[in-house]
Design a protein around this motif. Sequence first.
Motif, mmCIF file in Angstrom:
data_model
loop_
_atom_site.group_PDB
_atom_site.id
_atom_site.type_symbol
_atom_site.label_atom_id
_atom_site.label_comp_id
_atom_site.label_asym_id
_atom_site.label_seq_id
_atom_site.Cartn_x
_atom_site.Cartn_y
_atom_site.Cartn_z
ATOM 1 N N ASP A 1 48.299 37.702 35.846
ATOM 2 C CA ASP A 1 49.189 37.048 36.808
ATOM 3 C C ASP A 1 48.360 36.134 37.696
ATOM 4 O OD1 ASP A 1 51.357 38.443 35.794
ATOM 5 O OD2 ASP A 1 51.189 40.053 37.267
ATOM 6 N N TRP A 2 48.965 35.001 38.058
ATOM 7 C CA TRP A 2 48.252 34.010 38.854
ATOM 8 C C TRP A 2 47.962 34.531 40.254
ATOM 9 C CZ3 TRP A 2 49.255 30.935 43.230
ATOM 10 C CH2 TRP A 2 48.346 29.898 43.428
ATOM 11 N N ARG A 3 46.794 34.162 40.763
ATOM 12 C CA ARG A 3 46.419 34.491 42.138
ATOM 13 C C ARG A 3 45.914 33.221 42.807
ATOM 14 N NH1 ARG A 3 42.330 39.455 41.474
ATOM 15 N NH2 ARG A 3 41.356 38.216 43.100
ATOM 16 N N SER A 4 46.281 33.032 44.025
ATOM 17 C CA SER A 4 45.849 31.838 44.750
ATOM 18 C C SER A 4 44.368 31.887 45.121
ATOM 19 C CB SER A 4 46.688 31.656 46.019
ATOM 20 O OG SER A 4 46.496 32.762 46.880
ATOM 21 N N ASP A 5 43.765 33.074 45.031
ATOM 22 C CA ASP A 5 42.354 33.193 45.404
ATOM 23 C C ASP A 5 41.410 33.231 44.199
ATOM 24 O OD1 ASP A 5 43.153 35.707 44.521
ATOM 25 O OD2 ASP A 5 41.969 36.786 46.018
ATOM 26 N N TRP A 6 41.878 32.746 43.017
ATOM 27 C CA TRP A 6 40.962 32.683 41.887
ATOM 28 C C TRP A 6 39.750 31.852 42.299
ATOM 29 C CZ3 TRP A 6 41.878 36.271 38.747
ATOM 30 C CH2 TRP A 6 43.084 36.488 38.096
ATOM 31 N N PRO A 7 38.544 32.295 41.945
ATOM 32 C CA PRO A 7 37.363 31.502 42.299
ATOM 33 C C PRO A 7 37.287 30.226 41.450
ATOM 34 C CG PRO A 7 36.727 33.402 40.993
ATOM 35 C CD PRO A 7 38.203 33.535 41.260
ATOM 36 N N VAL A 8 36.999 29.131 42.089
ATOM 37 C CA VAL A 8 36.790 27.864 41.387
ATOM 38 C C VAL A 8 35.509 27.257 41.929
ATOM 39 C CG1 VAL A 8 37.676 25.559 40.913
ATOM 40 C CG2 VAL A 8 39.259 27.491 41.018
#
Length: 189
Positions: free
Chosen positions: A166-173
Amino acid sequence: MYEYDVFISYQRAGRDISAWVKNHFRPRLAEVLDNNFYRDVRIFCDDQVRTGASWAGEVRTALLRTRVLVPVCSPKYFRDEWCLAEWHSMAKREALTTRTRPLIYPVIFCDSRNFPDWAHERRLRDLQQWNHPFEHFQAAPAYLDFNLQMQQIAGELEELIERAPDWRSDWPVHTPDPEPPKPARMPRF
């Protein structure tokens, strides 16, 4: 929310690689994935960045909002700051999830002998036999075999896309530090 199913990562300075991605790999992958999926499939490739937009910002946002990374690997891919940032961003996401499905699906464009050891730890799909960048490759008999490979790749990617976390807004980029602007050249009179 996710916006893209696949992010194609490749070393942009290589003309052969760029041409192959744009002429053959991306269009064929998009067509086959779209034919097999119940919904429209979205693929990000950096040539989609709008003129005048912040290239780094658009790439960062696209990576954050993508389910699966497909790196097109060559020896120079692993020396490119942006390519490495894209790969390591998705690897970090894999480490943060409890699922065992990979989120990186690497394909080999050329010469895998010179890839780093950590890249060889993954299952790499070898497409060196079909790495012809020229448009007329589509008329060659070998293109039929390339199409079969793309169908297999699409089938494997479908499963990875469907099982993405599930998508998370805090995925590291991760992104490389910006280069300082070049000094202005003084006109000669």
